[in-house]
Design a protein around this motif. Structure first.
Motif, short mmCIF file in Angstrom:
data_model
loop_
_atom_site.label_atom_id
_atom_site.label_comp_id
_atom_site.label_asym_id
_atom_site.label_seq_id
_atom_site.Cartn_x
_atom_site.Cartn_y
_atom_site.Cartn_z
N TYR A 1 0.84 -1.19 0.00
CA TYR A 1 0.00 0.00 0.00
C TYR A 1 0.88 1.24 0.00
CZ TYR A 1 -3.67 -3.27 1.04
OH TYR A 1 -4.55 -4.31 0.97
N THR B 1 2.41 4.69 1.18
CA THR B 1 2.83 5.07 2.53
C THR B 1 1.75 5.89 3.22
OG1 THR B 1 5.12 5.07 1.79
CG2 THR B 1 4.64 6.23 3.84
N SER C 1 -1.57 6.07 2.65
CA SER C 1 -2.79 5.33 2.99
C SER C 1 -2.52 4.34 4.12
CB SER C 1 -3.37 4.62 1.76
OG SER C 1 -2.54 3.55 1.33
N TRP C 2 -1.33 3.75 4.14
CA TRP C 2 -1.01 2.80 5.22
C TRP C 2 -0.86 3.53 6.55
CZ3 TRP C 2 -1.74 -2.08 5.79
CH2 TRP C 2 -1.21 -2.73 6.89
N GLU C 3 -0.24 4.71 6.55
CA GLU C 3 -0.08 5.48 7.79
C GLU C 3 -1.44 5.89 8.34
OE1 GLU C 3 4.36 7.36 6.94
OE2 GLU C 3 2.60 8.65 6.79
N ALA D 1 -2.91 2.83 9.87
CA ALA D 1 -2.24 2.48 11.13
C ALA D 1 -2.69 3.41 12.26
CB ALA D 1 -0.72 2.55 10.94
N LEU E 1 -7.33 2.41 1.65
CA LEU E 1 -6.01 1.83 1.40
C LEU E 1 -5.79 1.75 -0.11
CD1 LEU E 1 -5.83 -1.03 4.05
CD2 LEU E 1 -4.32 0.95 3.89
N ALA F 1 -0.16 -8.21 3.78
CA ALA F 1 -0.85 -6.92 3.89
C ALA F 1 -2.36 -7.10 3.71
CB ALA F 1 -0.30 -5.94 2.86
N LYS G 1 -5.41 -6.42 6.36
CA LYS G 1 -6.57 -5.62 5.98
C LYS G 1 -7.87 -6.37 6.30
CE LYS G 1 -8.72 -3.72 1.79
NZ LYS G 1 -8.55 -3.55 0.33
#
Length: 168
Positions: A1, A3, A5-7, A10, A44, A66, A70
């Motif tokens: 994903y 960076t 969208s992943w942050e 998270a 994501l 990943a 999800k």
């Protein structure tokens, strides 16, 4: 994903976990955290930059893992039993492939695709009739609420009676 969208995911996951761990969290806190987490999951974005080809004989499970993360973060209680069960089955199979040290890249890719299909196939539960209840479904005891109401009404009547006696 990607960076970004992943942050965002998270952060939403961390906030949701904090609400989950908070024994004093209100239903509104839970609903807000759930909504933020579902929003982050839906946003994501797959990374657009090509990943380097792994060495021959090396299986790349990053995309599968990943997708497993999800899927594991989804609240299946919001979806129909059939679609949730399909996701559970695909998730179980994906975890088996991920844990299998002898899995081929073809098996890893097939498990990821099946899991993505199961995620895309989730169907939301229809809203149940009578969901507009005044009392929330957070474990509040209706008898306790009724008793509190009676006590307040009794206190109000006692105050009114006392004021009337003082004015006479």
């Amino acid at each position: 994903y990607t960076t970004n969208s992943w942050e965002a995911f998270a952060e939403a996951l961390k906030a949701a976990q904090q609400v989950l761990d908070n024994k004093n969290a209100t239903q509104q806190d839970v609903d807000t955290a759930l909504s933020a987490l579902q929003d982050a999951i839906s946003k994501l974005e797959a990374a657009t930059e090509p990943k380097p080809n792994p060495e021959p004989g090396v299986v790349d499970k990053a995309a599968l893992n990943a997708t497993i993360n999800k899927a594991a973060a989804i609240n299946l209680g919001l979806y129909t039993d059939d679609s949730a069960n399909a996701l559970r089955a695909a998730l179980k199979k994906a975890r088996e492939v991920s844990d299998n040290s002898n899995a081929t890249q073809k098996q890893v890719d097939a498990a990821r695709e099946a899991l993505e299909k199961a995620i895309a196939g989730l169907v939301k539960r229809p809203a149940a009739k009578g969901d507009g209840n005044v009392v929330s479904n957070t474990g509040s005891d209706v008898a306790t609420i009724a008793l509190a109401g009676l006590l307040l009404a009794g206190a109000g009547a006692a105050i009114a009676y006392r004021r009337n006696r003082e004015q006479l």
